[in-house]
Write a protein that holds these residues in place. Structure first.
Motif, PDB file in Angstrom:
ATOM      1  N   HIS A  46       0.848  -1.191   0.000  1.00 59.88           N
ATOM      2  CA  HIS A  46       0.000   0.000   0.000  1.00 59.88           C
ATOM      3  C   HIS A  46       0.875   1.230   0.000  1.00 59.88           C
ATOM      4  CE1 HIS A  46      -3.894  -1.946   0.455  1.00 59.88           C
ATOM      5  NE2 HIS A  46      -3.214  -2.877   1.082  1.00 59.88           N
ATOM      6  N   VAL A  47       1.675   1.352  -1.024  1.00 55.36           N
ATOM      7  CA  VAL A  47       2.589   2.485  -1.102  1.00 55.36           C
ATOM      8  C   VAL A  47       1.877   3.650  -1.800  1.00 55.36           C
ATOM      9  CG1 VAL A  47       4.875   3.254  -1.827  1.00 55.36           C
ATOM     10  CG2 VAL A  47       4.491   0.847  -1.292  1.00 55.36           C
ATOM     11  N   HIS A  48       2.036   4.819  -1.221  1.00 57.71           N
ATOM     12  CA  HIS A  48       1.396   6.030  -1.737  1.00 57.71           C
ATOM     13  C   HIS A  48       2.484   6.959  -2.283  1.00 57.71           C
ATOM     14  CE1 HIS A  48      -0.607   9.962  -1.500  1.00 57.71           C
ATOM     15  NE2 HIS A  48      -1.739   9.291  -1.619  1.00 57.71           N
ATOM     16  N   VAL A  49       2.181   7.711  -3.338  1.00 56.73           N
ATOM     17  CA  VAL A  49       3.207   8.587  -3.919  1.00 56.73           C
ATOM     18  C   VAL A  49       3.754   9.626  -2.940  1.00 56.73           C
ATOM     19  CG1 VAL A  49       2.676   8.402  -6.378  1.00 56.73           C
ATOM     20  CG2 VAL A  49       1.453  10.070  -4.975  1.00 56.73           C
ATOM     21  N   GLY A  50       3.004   9.909  -1.879  1.00 56.74           N
ATOM     22  CA  GLY A  50       3.481  10.886  -0.897  1.00 56.74           C
ATOM     23  C   GLY A  50       4.406  10.294   0.152  1.00 56.74           C
ATOM     24  N   ASP A  51       4.525   8.966   0.211  1.00 52.98           N
ATOM     25  CA  ASP A  51       5.366   8.332   1.229  1.00 52.98           C
ATOM     26  C   ASP A  51       6.849   8.625   0.965  1.00 52.98           C
ATOM     27  OD1 ASP A  51       3.023   7.280   2.096  1.00 52.98           O
ATOM     28  OD2 ASP A  51       3.370   5.253   1.332  1.00 52.98           O
ATOM     29  N   PRO A  52       7.605   8.840   2.056  1.00 55.26           N
ATOM     30  CA  PRO A  52       9.034   9.151   1.863  1.00 55.26           C
ATOM     31  C   PRO A  52       9.808   8.057   1.117  1.00 55.26           C
ATOM     32  CG  PRO A  52       8.372   9.457   4.151  1.00 55.26           C
ATOM     33  CD  PRO A  52       7.199   8.869   3.450  1.00 55.26           C
ATOM     34  N   ILE A  53       9.408   6.811   1.319  1.00 60.51           N
ATOM     35  CA  ILE A  53      10.169   5.711   0.709  1.00 60.51           C
ATOM     36  C   ILE A  53       9.950   5.618  -0.805  1.00 60.51           C
ATOM     37  CG2 ILE A  53       8.355   3.998   1.106  1.00 60.51           C
ATOM     38  CD1 ILE A  53      10.689   1.985   1.535  1.00 60.51           C
ATOM     39  N   VAL A  54       8.889   6.275  -1.275  1.00 60.94           N
ATOM     40  CA  VAL A  54       8.494   6.074  -2.665  1.00 60.94           C
ATOM     41  C   VAL A  54       9.556   6.545  -3.654  1.00 60.94           C
ATOM     42  CG1 VAL A  54       7.274   8.192  -3.331  1.00 60.94           C
ATOM     43  CG2 VAL A  54       6.350   5.976  -3.966  1.00 60.94           C
ATOM     44  N   LYS A  55      10.274   7.605  -3.302  1.00 57.11           N
ATOM     45  CA  LYS A  55      11.295   8.122  -4.217  1.00 57.11           C
ATOM     46  C   LYS A  55      12.354   7.074  -4.501  1.00 57.11           C
ATOM     47  CE  LYS A  55      10.853  12.982  -3.347  1.00 57.11           C
ATOM     48  NZ  LYS A  55      11.429  14.197  -2.824  1.00 57.11           N
ATOM     49  N   MET A  94      12.093   3.842  -4.116  1.00 57.25           N
ATOM     50  CA  MET A  94      11.530   2.697  -4.829  1.00 57.25           C
ATOM     51  C   MET A  94      11.335   2.991  -6.305  1.00 57.25           C
ATOM     52  SD  MET A  94       8.660   1.341  -2.193  1.00 57.25           S
ATOM     53  CE  MET A  94       8.497  -0.351  -2.729  1.00 57.25           C
ATOM     54  N   LEU A  95      10.718   4.130  -6.606  1.00 59.44           N
ATOM     55  CA  LEU A  95      10.433   4.436  -8.005  1.00 59.44           C
ATOM     56  C   LEU A  95      11.715   4.632  -8.802  1.00 59.44           C
ATOM     57  CD1 LEU A  95       7.267   6.696  -8.029  1.00 59.44           C
ATOM     58  CD2 LEU A  95       7.468   4.226  -8.051  1.00 59.44           C
ATOM     59  N   LYS A  96      12.695   5.243  -8.174  1.00 57.52           N
ATOM     60  CA  LYS A  96      13.963   5.435  -8.882  1.00 57.52           C
ATOM     61  C   LYS A  96      14.581   4.074  -9.211  1.00 57.52           C
ATOM     62  CE  LYS A  96      15.020  10.027  -7.351  1.00 57.52           C
ATOM     63  NZ  LYS A  96      15.705  10.879  -6.384  1.00 57.52           N
ATOM     64  N   GLU A  97      14.506   3.182  -8.273  1.00 56.11           N
ATOM     65  CA  GLU A  97      15.047   1.842  -8.480  1.00 56.11           C
ATOM     66  C   GLU A  97      14.318   1.133  -9.624  1.00 56.11           C
ATOM     67  OE1 GLU A  97      17.757  -0.814  -8.102  1.00 56.11           O
ATOM     68  OE2 GLU A  97      17.781   1.046  -6.938  1.00 56.11           O
ATOM     69  N   PHE A  98      12.984   1.150  -9.556  1.00 57.23           N
ATOM     70  CA  PHE A  98      12.207   0.412 -10.565  1.00 57.23           C
ATOM     71  C   PHE A  98      12.186   1.108 -11.926  1.00 57.23           C
ATOM     72  CE2 PHE A  98       9.914  -1.113  -6.612  1.00 57.23           C
ATOM     73  CZ  PHE A  98      10.606  -2.313  -6.582  1.00 57.23           C
ATOM     74  N   SER A  99      12.495   2.397 -11.967  1.00 54.67           N
ATOM     75  CA  SER A  99      12.423   3.095 -13.249  1.00 54.67           C
ATOM     76  C   SER A  99      13.556   2.693 -14.186  1.00 54.67           C
ATOM     77  CB  SER A  99      12.440   4.617 -13.037  1.00 54.67           C
ATOM     78  OG  SER A  99      13.686   5.001 -12.489  1.00 54.67           O
ATOM     79  N   ARG A 100      14.511   1.927 -13.686  1.00 58.83           N
ATOM     80  CA  ARG A 100      15.569   1.448 -14.595  1.00 58.83           C
ATOM     81  C   ARG A 100      15.025   0.389 -15.542  1.00 58.83           C
ATOM     82  NH1 ARG A 100      19.929  -1.169 -11.808  1.00 58.83           N
ATOM     83  NH2 ARG A 100      18.430  -1.487 -10.133  1.00 58.83           N
ATOM     84  N   LEU A 101      13.906  -0.186 -15.157  1.00 56.17           N
ATOM     85  CA  LEU A 101      13.376  -1.276 -15.977  1.00 56.17           C
ATOM     86  C   LEU A 101      12.217  -0.799 -16.846  1.00 56.17           C
ATOM     87  CD1 LEU A 101      13.959  -3.511 -13.014  1.00 56.17           C
ATOM     88  CD2 LEU A 101      14.829  -4.087 -15.288  1.00 56.17           C
ATOM     89  N   ASP A 102      11.776  -1.695 -17.707  1.00 59.22           N
ATOM     90  CA  ASP A 102      10.805  -1.304 -18.729  1.00 59.22           C
ATOM     91  C   ASP A 102       9.390  -1.075 -18.222  1.00 59.22           C
ATOM     92  OD1 ASP A 102      12.411  -1.098 -20.831  1.00 59.22           O
ATOM     93  OD2 ASP A 102      11.893  -3.013 -21.748  1.00 59.22           O
TER      94      ASP A 102
END
Ligand SMILES: Nc1ncnc2c1ncn2[C@@H]1O[C@H](COP(=O)(O)OP(=O)(O)OP(=O)(O)O)[C@@H](O)[C@H]1O
Ligand SMILES: [Mn+2]
Length: 271
Positions: free
Chosen positions: A176-185, A187-195
């Motif tokens: 239940h991750v929300h875009v406002g959560d501190p951890i999201v940055k 996570m998204l940076k990590e996953f954005s390396r992939l397709d």
């Protein structure tokens, strides 16, 4: 000896409009019988005083310059202000009532499209803003110094999921991750390396990563020279009520799409 009026008087000369940021009732009423040539506009999260000239400020901007720029873009969008108008903005930095005056000229760069994106998207303005700022930040920093691309589809998530398929396991499946959560940055940076694309709900829940979008592309009108990621972003916003925010790996720009059209293009380095 000069008095203050003399020293600061130019601030008021030739003003076309006054912009009041979240004024109290009594403060707002003081402007009732101002000179007819000067328009009075109200800016705030809600139109508390039923003002005829009102600009919605849907997100809280800490930085007063951001607040003013955003409001002026909104006022231009709503047809309350013309480009080149001289505006006197009254806002509060420290006190509850206005304690600061800023004079600005409404200029075309304020019409960047950010106001429309925040206010007129289906997803919540705070969610759009968080994703937009994430894309800008990702564009500024890249991934370990290398440019990185990313595609975020925000709002109308159920329909977006129906028009896409997974490229890999979904790391957000049971979370239940929300875009406002501190951890999201992180996570998204990590996953954005992939397709693939991130899918985000109206309220900001990250529904999925690694989605391959398969919208119908007919009738989509995006600028020539943009590739498959941007085409998919444009097309999904025609097929659904989502807003798409794209960071280009090749030119580093952040673009937003709505209703099958590009509505915003900004360079993260200048934002
Ligand atoms: N339909 C799609 N759905 C989700 N992701 C896609 C889709 N098409 C392309 N992509 C993603 O976009 C990446 C880049 O593709 P491409 O170079 O064609 O797009 P582009 O618009 O030129 O974007 P960029 O400016 O970042 O290069 C792909 O590796 C893939 O991860
Ligand atoms: Mn490309």
């Amino acid at each position: 000896m000069s008095d203050l009026r003399e020293l600061f008087g130019d601030l008021f000369d030739g003003v076309d409009g006054i912009v009041l940021f979240s004024p109290s009732s009594s403060y707002y009423e003081r402007f009732d019988d101002i000179d007819d040539d000067i328009d009075v506009m109200l800016v705030g999260p809600e139109n508390d005083h039923d003002a005829d000239a009102y600009v919605e400020l849907p997100v809280a901007f800490e930085n007063p310059a951001d607040r003013i720029e955003f409001a002026i873009e909104g006022a231009i969008d709503e047809g309350l202000v013309d480009e080149g108008d001289e505006l006197l903005c009254a806002l509060s930095l420290f006190e509850d009532d206005a304690d600061s005056l800023t004079r600005v000229r409404a200029n075309p760069s304020e019409g960047s499209g950010v106001y429309d994106l925040f206010v007129n998207s289906r997803a919540e303005p705070d969610v759009i803003r968080a994703v937009f700022e994430l894309a800008v930040e990702l564009g500024q920093k890249g991934q370990k110094g290398k440019p990185v691309g990313a595609l975020f589809v925000v709002g109308d998530a159920g329909k977006v999921m129906n028009k896409s398929r997974p490229l890999s396991y979904n790391p957000f499946e049971k979370s239940h991750v929300h875009v406002g959560d501190p951890i999201v940055k992180v996570m998204l940076k990590e996953f954005s390396r992939l397709d693939g694309a991130f899918v985000i709900s109206d309220a900001g829940k990250i529904v999925s990563a690694y989605r391959y979008l398969e919208p119908a592309a007919e009738g989509v009108d995006i600028p020539k020279g943009l590739g498959a990621r941007h085409m998919a972003a444009g097309a999904i916003t025609r097929d659904t009520n989502a807003t798409a925010i794209v960071l280009s790996e090749s030119d580093g720009l952040v673009r937003a799409f709505k209703g099958g059209e590009m509505v915003l293009e900004v360079d993260p380095e200048n934002y």
